[in-house]
Scaffold this motif. Structure first.
Motif, PDB file in Angstrom:
ATOM      1  N   LEU A 132      85.736  54.362  28.765  1.00 38.68           N
ATOM      2  CA  LEU A 132      85.655  55.243  27.605  1.00 38.68           C
ATOM      3  C   LEU A 132      85.116  54.499  26.391  1.00 38.68           C
ATOM      4  O   LEU A 132      84.219  54.988  25.687  1.00 38.68           O
ATOM      5  CB  LEU A 132      87.040  55.832  27.309  1.00 38.68           C
ATOM      6  N   LEU A 133      85.636  53.301  26.127  1.00 30.92           N
ATOM      7  CA  LEU A 133      85.156  52.513  24.993  1.00 30.92           C
ATOM      8  C   LEU A 133      83.706  52.072  25.176  1.00 30.92           C
ATOM      9  O   LEU A 133      82.905  52.117  24.235  1.00 30.92           O
ATOM     10  CB  LEU A 133      86.050  51.296  24.797  1.00 30.92           C
ATOM     11  N   LEU A 134      83.357  51.642  26.376  1.00 32.55           N
ATOM     12  CA  LEU A 134      81.985  51.205  26.627  1.00 32.55           C
ATOM     13  C   LEU A 134      81.003  52.365  26.489  1.00 32.55           C
ATOM     14  O   LEU A 134      79.927  52.213  25.894  1.00 32.55           O
ATOM     15  CB  LEU A 134      81.881  50.601  28.029  1.00 32.55           C
ATOM     16  N   LEU A 135      81.373  53.522  27.029  1.00 31.04           N
ATOM     17  CA  LEU A 135      80.494  54.685  26.936  1.00 31.04           C
ATOM     18  C   LEU A 135      80.343  55.137  25.489  1.00 31.04           C
ATOM     19  O   LEU A 135      79.238  55.448  25.034  1.00 31.04           O
ATOM     20  CB  LEU A 135      81.056  55.822  27.799  1.00 31.04           C
ATOM     21  N   PHE A 136      81.442  55.151  24.754  1.00 36.29           N
ATOM     22  CA  PHE A 136      81.372  55.554  23.351  1.00 36.29           C
ATOM     23  C   PHE A 136      80.516  54.578  22.544  1.00 36.29           C
ATOM     24  O   PHE A 136      79.697  54.996  21.722  1.00 36.29           O
ATOM     25  CB  PHE A 136      82.775  55.628  22.756  1.00 36.29           C
ATOM     26  N   GLY A 137      80.707  53.271  22.755  1.00 32.73           N
ATOM     27  CA  GLY A 137      79.911  52.287  22.034  1.00 32.73           C
ATOM     28  C   GLY A 137      78.435  52.419  22.329  1.00 32.73           C
ATOM     29  O   GLY A 137      77.596  52.249  21.438  1.00 32.73           O
ATOM     30  N   TRP A 138      78.103  52.753  23.566  1.00 33.08           N
ATOM     31  CA  TRP A 138      76.692  52.909  23.930  1.00 33.08           C
ATOM     32  C   TRP A 138      76.092  54.190  23.335  1.00 33.08           C
ATOM     33  O   TRP A 138      74.985  54.177  22.802  1.00 33.08           O
ATOM     34  CB  TRP A 138      76.573  52.923  25.457  1.00 33.08           C
TER      35      TRP A 138
ATOM     36  N   GLN B  34      74.810  43.269  28.400  1.00 36.55           N
ATOM     37  CA  GLN B  34      73.673  42.477  28.846  1.00 36.55           C
ATOM     38  C   GLN B  34      73.933  41.804  30.190  1.00 36.55           C
ATOM     39  O   GLN B  34      73.005  41.531  30.939  1.00 36.55           O
ATOM     40  CB  GLN B  34      73.354  41.399  27.798  1.00 36.55           C
ATOM     41  N   GLY B  35      75.188  41.522  30.486  1.00 37.21           N
ATOM     42  CA  GLY B  35      75.532  40.826  31.725  1.00 37.21           C
ATOM     43  C   GLY B  35      75.995  41.766  32.816  1.00 37.21           C
ATOM     44  O   GLY B  35      75.655  42.953  32.842  1.00 37.21           O
ATOM     45  N   SER B  36      76.794  41.227  33.720  1.00 34.07           N
ATOM     46  CA  SER B  36      77.254  41.973  34.893  1.00 34.07           C
ATOM     47  C   SER B  36      78.422  42.885  34.530  1.00 34.07           C
ATOM     48  O   SER B  36      79.431  42.417  33.987  1.00 34.07           O
ATOM     49  CB  SER B  36      77.674  40.988  35.985  1.00 34.07           C
ATOM     50  N   LEU B  37      78.309  44.161  34.842  1.00 35.53           N
ATOM     51  CA  LEU B  37      79.394  45.103  34.589  1.00 35.53           C
ATOM     52  C   LEU B  37      80.615  44.810  35.470  1.00 35.53           C
ATOM     53  O   LEU B  37      81.751  44.858  34.978  1.00 35.53           O
ATOM     54  CB  LEU B  37      78.901  46.538  34.796  1.00 35.53           C
TER      55      LEU B  37
ATOM     56  N   GLY C  98      86.190  42.759  35.804  1.00 36.85           N
ATOM     57  CA  GLY C  98      87.117  41.766  36.318  1.00 36.85           C
ATOM     58  C   GLY C  98      87.801  40.974  35.217  1.00 36.85           C
ATOM     59  O   GLY C  98      89.012  40.725  35.280  1.00 36.85           O
ATOM     60  N   LEU C  99      87.047  40.575  34.182  1.00 34.62           N
ATOM     61  CA  LEU C  99      87.641  39.848  33.063  1.00 34.62           C
ATOM     62  C   LEU C  99      88.647  40.708  32.319  1.00 34.62           C
ATOM     63  O   LEU C  99      89.728  40.235  31.930  1.00 34.62           O
ATOM     64  CB  LEU C  99      86.538  39.381  32.105  1.00 34.62           C
ATOM     65  N   SER C 100      88.308  41.967  32.108  1.00 33.79           N
ATOM     66  CA  SER C 100      89.211  42.868  31.397  1.00 33.79           C
ATOM     67  C   SER C 100      90.492  43.089  32.196  1.00 33.79           C
ATOM     68  O   SER C 100      91.594  43.120  31.637  1.00 33.79           O
ATOM     69  CB  SER C 100      88.520  44.204  31.121  1.00 33.79           C
ATOM     70  N   PHE C 101      90.344  43.242  33.504  1.00 36.76           N
ATOM     71  CA  PHE C 101      91.531  43.440  34.347  1.00 36.76           C
ATOM     72  C   PHE C 101      92.405  42.184  34.351  1.00 36.76           C
ATOM     73  O   PHE C 101      93.639  42.278  34.306  1.00 36.76           O
ATOM     74  CB  PHE C 101      91.100  43.787  35.764  1.00 36.76           C
ATOM     75  N   LEU C 102      91.775  41.018  34.366  1.00 38.46           N
ATOM     76  CA  LEU C 102      92.538  39.776  34.303  1.00 38.46           C
ATOM     77  C   LEU C 102      93.274  39.663  32.973  1.00 38.46           C
ATOM     78  O   LEU C 102      94.432  39.228  32.920  1.00 38.46           O
ATOM     79  CB  LEU C 102      91.600  38.586  34.499  1.00 38.46           C
TER      80      LEU C 102
ATOM     81  N   ASP D 175      86.313  36.006  23.769  1.00 38.45           N
ATOM     82  CA  ASP D 175      85.136  35.157  23.926  1.00 38.45           C
ATOM     83  C   ASP D 175      84.408  35.451  25.233  1.00 38.45           C
ATOM     84  O   ASP D 175      83.168  35.483  25.274  1.00 38.45           O
ATOM     85  CB  ASP D 175      85.544  33.681  23.881  1.00 38.45           C
ATOM     86  N   SER D 176      85.159  35.646  26.304  1.00 39.64           N
ATOM     87  CA  SER D 176      84.515  35.922  27.590  1.00 39.64           C
ATOM     88  C   SER D 176      83.870  37.308  27.607  1.00 39.64           C
ATOM     89  O   SER D 176      82.771  37.481  28.158  1.00 39.64           O
ATOM     90  CB  SER D 176      85.534  35.789  28.726  1.00 39.64           C
ATOM     91  N   LEU D 177      84.519  38.303  26.988  1.00 37.39           N
ATOM     92  CA  LEU D 177      83.921  39.640  26.923  1.00 37.39           C
ATOM     93  C   LEU D 177      82.619  39.618  26.124  1.00 37.39           C
ATOM     94  O   LEU D 177      81.619  40.232  26.526  1.00 37.39           O
ATOM     95  CB  LEU D 177      84.901  40.628  26.287  1.00 37.39           C
ATOM     96  N   ARG D 178      82.617  38.910  24.995  1.00 41.19           N
ATOM     97  CA  ARG D 178      81.390  38.822  24.178  1.00 41.19           C
ATOM     98  C   ARG D 178      80.299  38.041  24.905  1.00 41.19           C
ATOM     99  O   ARG D 178      79.108  38.368  24.781  1.00 41.19           O
ATOM    100  CB  ARG D 178      81.704  38.194  22.829  1.00 41.19           C
ATOM    101  N   ALA D 179      80.703  37.006  25.643  1.00 45.21           N
ATOM    102  CA  ALA D 179      79.704  36.232  26.382  1.00 45.21           C
ATOM    103  C   ALA D 179      78.979  37.102  27.410  1.00 45.21           C
ATOM    104  O   ALA D 179      77.759  36.994  27.578  1.00 45.21           O
ATOM    105  CB  ALA D 179      80.373  35.042  27.076  1.00 45.21           C
ATOM    106  N   VAL D 180      79.719  37.987  28.076  1.00 40.25           N
ATOM    107  CA  VAL D 180      79.103  38.855  29.082  1.00 40.25           C
ATOM    108  C   VAL D 180      78.327  39.991  28.423  1.00 40.25           C
ATOM    109  O   VAL D 180      77.182  40.279  28.806  1.00 40.25           O
ATOM    110  CB  VAL D 180      80.179  39.419  30.036  1.00 40.25           C
ATOM    111  N   MET D 181      78.912  40.642  27.425  1.00 37.16           N
ATOM    112  CA  MET D 181      78.284  41.819  26.818  1.00 37.16           C
ATOM    113  C   MET D 181      77.081  41.460  25.948  1.00 37.16           C
ATOM    114  O   MET D 181      76.072  42.178  25.955  1.00 37.16           O
ATOM    115  CB  MET D 181      79.311  42.588  25.976  1.00 37.16           C
ATOM    116  N   ILE D 182      77.165  40.364  25.193  1.00 38.79           N
ATOM    117  CA  ILE D 182      76.102  40.029  24.238  1.00 38.79           C
ATOM    118  C   ILE D 182      75.119  39.010  24.809  1.00 38.79           C
ATOM    119  O   ILE D 182      73.900  39.175  24.688  1.00 38.79           O
ATOM    120  CB  ILE D 182      76.714  39.496  22.925  1.00 38.79           C
ATOM    121  N   ASP D 183      75.640  37.950  25.453  1.00 33.10           N
ATOM    122  CA  ASP D 183      74.773  36.867  25.921  1.00 33.10           C
ATOM    123  C   ASP D 183      74.348  37.022  27.375  1.00 33.10           C
ATOM    124  O   ASP D 183      73.504  36.261  27.840  1.00 33.10           O
ATOM    125  CB  ASP D 183      75.485  35.515  25.754  1.00 33.10           C
TER     126      ASP D 183
END
Length: 345
Positions: free
Chosen positions: A215-221, A229-232, A237-241, A305-313
């Motif tokens: 929901l948050l990802l869809l709304f942000g998009w 930018q990275g692997s969904l 997996g990072l969010s679940f962890l 940090d890990s979420l931003r690394a995947v989403m932005i970088d």
């Protein structure tokens, strides 16, 4: 066939949640409302003009010349003063005060970035008007890099914050509330183990996690064009962890608390340092270097940090291995201690 206790407990947790409209709002509505408000406030727009005050002073000719030059300078908003400007400087109404004398004087606070910027812009305009020629020719090329907007920074932080607060309050507070209402005491007589009871809360949070994150990802998009930018699957997996790590902390906080007042204080004690120091709304780089090792050890810092690394970088698994290991360690430690310390009464 006897129903599985874990399955039945998980369904009960889900039904209880959806019967509380306020819980539904704070889980789904609040993060969306917050992202809208901050996204609009920090949307891409032309830079605000720097506010500058000019002293009319005894030399009217020099003051008039300075006013004329600055009013013709793009990005500068000028106010004329016949007396002191100390109050407006201290309250931020102006960032710089110019005194046109034989040598132009600048009054400003060097600790404020906007004041230093105003000083540089104004001095450059006045020097050029006085005939200064640049020895080196330059060309400006404005660049808007992907992920450079504030909303791109904010959305991963909101995801991490929502995972933390949902797990801590949705598990820790509810368990203690059941203890104060004597429900845990009654559940002791049912055919279930302590681990099944605690894992039912974790499975409930996992179910909500797979609703909240898309929901948050869809709304942000859709609203702001924030992409991944990275692997969904890696992001999931990072969010679940992260959800497991904070679920373990929530159970640990609730393992011995006797009333809701106590657990509320403990939850805030755990969450407040991470709200401030884990880079939810601004970068952790703003803190002194001496605090950086402590901030890096916070689970929400690792998650953000890990979420931003995947989403932005567009980072891969190797780049987020260290924060993932920290979250896994917090998960194991939280559940192990919670199972050892948990009391029904």
């Amino acid at each position: 066939m006897r129903p599985n206790p874990l399955w039945e407990l998980t369904l009960a947790r889900l039904r209880m949640f959806f019967r509380e409209p306020s819980a539904v709002f704070w889980t789904f509505g609040f993060p969306l409302a917050l992202s809208v408000a901050l996204g609009v406030a920090f949307r891409n727009k032309p830079p605000d003009p720097v506010a500058v005050g000019v002293w009319s002073g005894p030399d009217a000719f020099a003051a008039g010349r300075v006013l004329e030059v600055l009013r013709a300078t793009p990005g500068v908003k000028v106010r004329e003063y016949g007396g002191s400007s100390t109050r407006d400087l201290s309250t931020g109404k102006i960032a710089l005060f110019v005194r046109p004398r034989e040598r132009i004087e600048y009054d400003f606070d060097p600790t404020r970035p906007e004041s230093r910027l105003a000083r540089a812009v104004v001095d450059d305009a006045l020097q050029r008007a006085a005939g200064r020629a640049d020895a080196l020719a330059t060309t400006d090329q404005p660049v808007m890099a992907p992920g450079s907007r504030y909303i791109d920074f904010l959305i991963p932080g909101l995801i991490g914050m929502n995972i933390m607060s949902g797990s801590m309050w949705g598990i820790g507070y509810v368990v203690v509330e059941m203890r104060t209402r004597k429900l845990l005491k009654r559940l002791m007589a049912t055919p279930m183990s302590r681990a099944q009871f605690l894992w039912s809360f974790v499975l409930m949070r996992a179910a909500f996690f797979f609703l909240e994150l898309p929901l948050l990802l869809l709304f942000g998009w859709l609203a702001f064009g924030v992409g991944v930018q990275g692997s969904l699957p890696l992001l999931l997996g990072l969010s679940f962890l992260g959800a497991l790590a904070f679920a373990g902390l929530g159970l640990l906080v609730a393992s011995r608390a006797q009333n809701t007042q106590t657990v509320s204080g403990l939850i805030n004690l755990v969450m407040l340092p991470m709200f401030i120091g884990s880079g939810v709304f601004f970068s952790t780089a703003r803190f002194p270097d001496a605090l950086q090792p402590f901030l890096r050890a916070l689970p929400l810092t690792a998650l953000n940090d890990s979420l931003r690394a995947v989403m932005i970088d567009g980072a891969g698994p190797r780049a987020v291995a260290v924060p993932s290991a920290l979250l896994a360690a917090v998960t194991v430690a939280g559940f192990t201690l919670a199972l050892r310390l948990f009391r029904w009464r």
